[in-house]
Write a protein that holds these residues in place. Structure first.
Motif, PDB file in Angstrom:
ATOM      1  N   GLY A 155       1.438  -1.577  -0.352  1.00 57.53           N
ATOM      2  CA  GLY A 155       0.630   0.100   0.060  1.00 57.53           C
ATOM      3  C   GLY A 155       1.118   1.240   0.369  1.00 57.53           C
ATOM      4  N   THR A 156       0.271   2.570   0.144  1.00 59.78           N
ATOM      5  CA  THR A 156       0.660   3.618   0.013  1.00 59.78           C
ATOM      6  C   THR A 156       1.696   3.946   0.394  1.00 59.78           C
ATOM      7  OG1 THR A 156      -1.121   4.647  -1.215  1.00 59.78           O
ATOM      8  CG2 THR A 156       0.753   6.566  -0.050  1.00 59.78           C
ATOM      9  N   GLY A 157       2.978   4.165   0.572  1.00 62.00           N
ATOM     10  CA  GLY A 157       3.626   4.548   2.554  1.00 62.00           C
ATOM     11  C   GLY A 157       5.071   3.225   2.853  1.00 62.00           C
ATOM     12  N   PRO A 215       6.537   5.614  -1.284  1.00 60.98           N
ATOM     13  CA  PRO A 215       6.380   5.081  -2.433  1.00 60.98           C
ATOM     14  C   PRO A 215       5.178   4.649  -2.536  1.00 60.98           C
ATOM     15  CG  PRO A 215       8.136   4.184  -0.670  1.00 60.98           C
ATOM     16  CD  PRO A 215       7.231   5.009  -0.463  1.00 60.98           C
ATOM     17  N   ARG A 216       4.135   4.638  -4.121  1.00 57.93           N
ATOM     18  CA  ARG A 216       3.114   4.705  -4.657  1.00 57.93           C
ATOM     19  C   ARG A 216       3.427   3.678  -5.576  1.00 57.93           C
ATOM     20  NH1 ARG A 216      -1.797   6.503  -3.728  1.00 57.93           N
ATOM     21  NH2 ARG A 216      -1.672   6.263  -5.161  1.00 57.93           N
ATOM     22  N   PHE A 217       2.072   2.773  -6.283  1.00 56.63           N
ATOM     23  CA  PHE A 217       2.306   2.212  -7.663  1.00 56.63           C
ATOM     24  C   PHE A 217       1.722   3.183  -9.102  1.00 56.63           C
ATOM     25  CE2 PHE A 217       2.737  -1.542  -4.914  1.00 56.63           C
ATOM     26  CZ  PHE A 217       4.093  -2.173  -5.687  1.00 56.63           C
ATOM     27  N   ALA A 253      -3.575  -3.020  -3.999  1.00 60.00           N
ATOM     28  CA  ALA A 253      -4.766  -3.750  -4.758  1.00 60.00           C
ATOM     29  C   ALA A 253      -5.442  -2.954  -5.993  1.00 60.00           C
ATOM     30  CB  ALA A 253      -5.876  -4.285  -3.638  1.00 60.00           C
ATOM     31  N   ASN A 254      -4.845  -1.910  -5.608  1.00 58.40           N
ATOM     32  CA  ASN A 254      -5.887  -1.211  -7.031  1.00 58.40           C
ATOM     33  C   ASN A 254      -5.184  -0.884  -8.241  1.00 58.40           C
ATOM     34  OD1 ASN A 254      -7.930   0.100  -5.029  1.00 58.40           O
ATOM     35  ND2 ASN A 254      -6.592   1.889  -4.268  1.00 58.40           N
ATOM     36  N   ILE A 255      -3.703  -0.806  -7.913  1.00 58.19           N
ATOM     37  CA  ILE A 255      -3.281  -1.060  -9.060  1.00 58.19           C
ATOM     38  C   ILE A 255      -3.033  -2.582  -9.766  1.00 58.19           C
ATOM     39  CG2 ILE A 255      -0.625  -1.624  -8.873  1.00 58.19           C
ATOM     40  CD1 ILE A 255      -0.148   0.168 -10.615  1.00 58.19           C
TER      41      ILE A 255
HETATM   42  C1  MLT Z   1      -4.435   5.205  -4.277  1.00 58.08           C
HETATM   43  O1  MLT Z   1      -4.754   6.016  -4.272  1.00 58.08           O
HETATM   44  O2  MLT Z   1      -4.702   4.235  -4.277  1.00 58.08           O
HETATM   45  C2  MLT Z   1      -5.986   4.349  -2.482  1.00 58.08           C
HETATM   46  O3  MLT Z   1      -6.082   5.731  -2.489  1.00 58.08           O
HETATM   47  C3  MLT Z   1      -6.332   3.683  -1.416  1.00 58.08           C
HETATM   48  C4  MLT Z   1      -4.548   4.575  -0.657  1.00 58.08           C
HETATM   49  O4  MLT Z   1      -3.513   4.226  -1.475  1.00 58.08           O
HETATM   50  O5  MLT Z   1      -4.672   4.999   0.092  1.00 58.08           O
END
Ligand code: MLT
Length: 225
Positions: free
Chosen positions: A43-45, A77-79, A127-129
């Motif tokens: 997840g984010t972070g 970090p995020r995707f 999960a979203n990516i």
């Molecule tokens: C996202 O940005 O994918 C969703 O808001 C979930 C999150 O990372 O908080």
């Protein structure tokens, strides 16, 4: 191997590590956990370390592939990029989904694992990516467990997801992903012919022990844990 440049861990099955000879490979039949790989998307972070203990808790023998998202949001970090919470940068989502799809394909060659025996485990942004990958590159993903996921984008027409099996695990009190958002994702996946199981947790956005229990139960229908 241009796309393997994601920071990542690949941890081969401990069964293979301790039993490297061919006889063991021969007995690694389809449902034995040592022939399966979990793709872990944080997840984010988070980072590539985050979900390793979770994967090992699900099954001690599977192989684990865990990349770090390349986007940094205030150092986290995020995707893929977002404009605000739950509002995604669609251009970037498309680009990053393709990049991750290429990483997965290249990793399956570099580490010799079978994409048909890969299960994606994604949490929140991961999960979203993962959902975006399923909708836009269904040939790569057969099985997925998505924790606290939402619809990443709405495809022009539903893709053909027959043969795909997905577990959604959602939190009743999730302040980030509403009940409607979970149900929209469920409807989209079902309309696309995926086999989807939805489990509600008495929780917020964070993972709970029950998420592990429902995942194990769902996985045990596929592999010997
Ligand atoms: C996202 O940005 O994918 C969703 O808001 C979930 C999150 O990372 O908080």
């Amino acid at each position: 191997m241009k796309y393997l440049d994601f920071k990542h861990h690949f941890i081969p099955s401990s069964f293979q590590q301790t039993n490297p000879d061919d006889i063991q490979k021969q007995i690694a039949k389809d449902n034995r956990s040592e022939s399966w790989t979990l793709l872990l998307l944080h997840g984010t972070g988070g980072n590539e370390d985050d979900l390793i203990p979770f994967g090992q808790m699900l099954s001690p023998y599977v192989s684990l592939l865990s990349p770090r998202g390349k986007i940094l949001e205030h150092g986290m970090p995020r995707f893929f990029k977002r404009l605000s919470e739950g509002v995604f940068d669609m251009e970037d989502l498309k680009f990053r989904t393709k990049e991750l799809a290429n990483f997965i394909k290249e990793a399956s060659i570099a580490y010799s694992f079978d994409l048909n025996k890969m299960i994606v485990i994604g949490f929140s942004n991961g999960a979203n990516i993962a959902a975006s990958l399923i909708l836009s590159n269904p040939e790569i993903i057969k099985y997925a467990i998505l924790f606290r996921a939402m619809v990443p984008f709405t495809p022009e027409s539903p893709p053909n997801l027959s043969g795909k099996e997905i577990l959604l695990s959602a939190g009743v009190f999730d302040p980030i992903v509403s009940k409607n958002q979970t149900e929209s994702l469920l409807n989209l996946l079902q309309k696309s012919n995926a086999v989807v199981t939805l489990k509600w947790q008495q929780s917020g956005h964070n993972l709970t022990e029950n998420d592990i229990l429902v995942s194990k139960e769902w996985l045990s229908g596929k592999i010997h844990l």
